[in-house]
Write a protein that holds these residues in place. Sequence first.
Motif, PDB file in Angstrom:
ATOM      1  N   GLY A 136     -24.588  36.693 120.826  1.00 32.53           N
ATOM      2  CA  GLY A 136     -23.996  35.649 119.468  1.00 32.53           C
ATOM      3  C   GLY A 136     -22.626  36.659 119.030  1.00 32.53           C
ATOM      4  N   ILE A 137     -23.009  37.570 118.389  1.00 33.04           N
ATOM      5  CA  ILE A 137     -21.564  38.182 117.749  1.00 33.04           C
ATOM      6  C   ILE A 137     -20.654  38.520 118.927  1.00 33.04           C
ATOM      7  N   THR A 138     -20.755  38.654 120.467  1.00 29.11           N
ATOM      8  CA  THR A 138     -19.403  38.573 120.837  1.00 29.11           C
ATOM      9  C   THR A 138     -18.833  37.391 120.733  1.00 29.11           C
ATOM     10  N   GLU A 142     -15.329  38.072 119.949  1.00 29.80           N
ATOM     11  CA  GLU A 142     -14.378  37.501 120.516  1.00 29.80           C
ATOM     12  C   GLU A 142     -14.040  36.011 121.223  1.00 29.80           C
ATOM     13  N   TRP A 143     -14.137  35.566 119.420  1.00 34.36           N
ATOM     14  CA  TRP A 143     -14.018  34.021 120.299  1.00 34.36           C
ATOM     15  C   TRP A 143     -12.693  33.690 120.789  1.00 34.36           C
ATOM     16  N   LYS A 144     -11.320  34.313 120.902  1.00 32.13           N
ATOM     17  CA  LYS A 144     -10.019  34.279 120.416  1.00 32.13           C
ATOM     18  C   LYS A 144      -9.954  34.296 122.215  1.00 32.13           C
ATOM     19  N   PRO A 145     -10.055  35.531 122.839  1.00 35.29           N
ATOM     20  CA  PRO A 145      -9.668  35.650 124.362  1.00 35.29           C
ATOM     21  C   PRO A 145     -10.818  35.179 124.699  1.00 35.29           C
ATOM     22  N   THR A 250     -18.147  42.798 125.039  1.00 35.01           N
ATOM     23  CA  THR A 250     -17.670  41.801 126.152  1.00 35.01           C
ATOM     24  C   THR A 250     -17.754  42.568 127.221  1.00 35.01           C
ATOM     25  N   VAL A 251     -17.539  43.717 127.358  1.00 35.37           N
ATOM     26  CA  VAL A 251     -18.406  44.225 128.929  1.00 35.37           C
ATOM     27  C   VAL A 251     -19.294  44.426 129.020  1.00 35.37           C
TER      28      VAL A 251
END
Length: 327
Positions: A136-138, A142-145, A250-251
Motif C-alpha cells: 500500500g505504501i509503495t 510510487e504510483w506515477k512510475p 518497489t524493488v
Amino acid sequence: MLKSILKYLISSLLALVLLSWAFSTSHLHWRDLLLTFFKADYNWVTVSIVIAIISHLLRALRWEQLLGAMKYQPGTVRTFSAVLIGYFANFLVPRLGEVSRCGSLKKTADIPFEESFGTVITERIVDLLSLVVLVGITFIFEWKPLQESLFPTLHLPSGTLIITASVLGLLGLGILWKFKDFLQKVGKESKVGKMILGWVAGIGSIRHLDQPGKFIGYSAGIWLCYYLSTYTLFLAFPMSENLGMSAALTVLVMGTFGMATPTQGGIGAYHSLVASAFVFYSLAYKDGFMLATFFHGTQMITLLLLGGISFILTLFLPKINSRVDQN
C-alpha cells in the motif's frame, strides 16, 4: 517419499524455466554479468550484508519473544542459528525452512515441534500483513512510475487512490464485522474457513506477549533492515545509485513476492520480478536483470555460508531444557 521427490523436481524445474526465460528475455551474456560484478562498490555491498544479518538477528529475537510467551527460553544463540538454518534449507527445498528451524530448536532446546511451528505460523501471518502495508505504501509513493508502466491509459491522482483505497478498506472491515457471527459459523464448516479462523487465532495470540510494543518494534525493524539492505545495494552500482530511495521500496516489494514463489530461494521468479521493477524507472531490462542477479546472489551466498556455519554449530551445542517453570 515419492510425493516429496516430485515436489522437489517440480520446484527445481520451475526455477530453471523461470531463470532460463529471464536470461533469454534479457539477452544477457555471462561476460556482462562478470563486468557488472567487477564494477560494484563492495564497501556498500558489505554494508548491505551487515544490515541483512541484523534483520535475521531481529527475526530471531522476535521469534524468541513468541517462544517466551509459551514459557520457553532457548536463548538467542539457538534461535538465531535456527533462523539461519531455515534460510539455508529454503535454498535447497522450498518451504523446508519453517520445518528445519523448528527441528533445530527441538534438537538444541527440547521445544516440541508442534508448539514452535505454531509460533512460526504466527510470524508468517505478521509478515504477510506487513507486506500488505508495504504494498500500500509503495502504491501511494510510487504510483506515477507504476501507473505509467502498468496502466498507461489510466490517469488517477494518487490522492484519489488513497481516499478510494481507504474507503474500500473501511467498508470491507465494516462488512466483516457486521457478519462476523455468520462467517465464524461458515468458517467452522469448511477447510478454507478453518484455515482463515486459525490465522485469526494466531494473530490473537500476540495479545499474550509480555511486551507487545517490543514485538511491533522487532517487526518494523526487520522490514526497515530489508529496505536499507536493498537501498545500499542500489548505491553499489552507477546505474542504480541515482534511482532514489522510493525505487528501492518497489524493488523490495517485487523481490519479496519473488522470494515467496515455490522455487529454491525464489530463483528465477526473483530475477524476473526485480528486473521488471527496474524497468519502471527507465532502466533497460538487461541492466535490471544484471542487478537482480547480483542482489539475489549476495543474499544466497550470505545465507548459505551463515546457514552452513549455524548447522555445524548446532552439532556442538549441548541440548538444554528451555521450558521455564510456570510456578
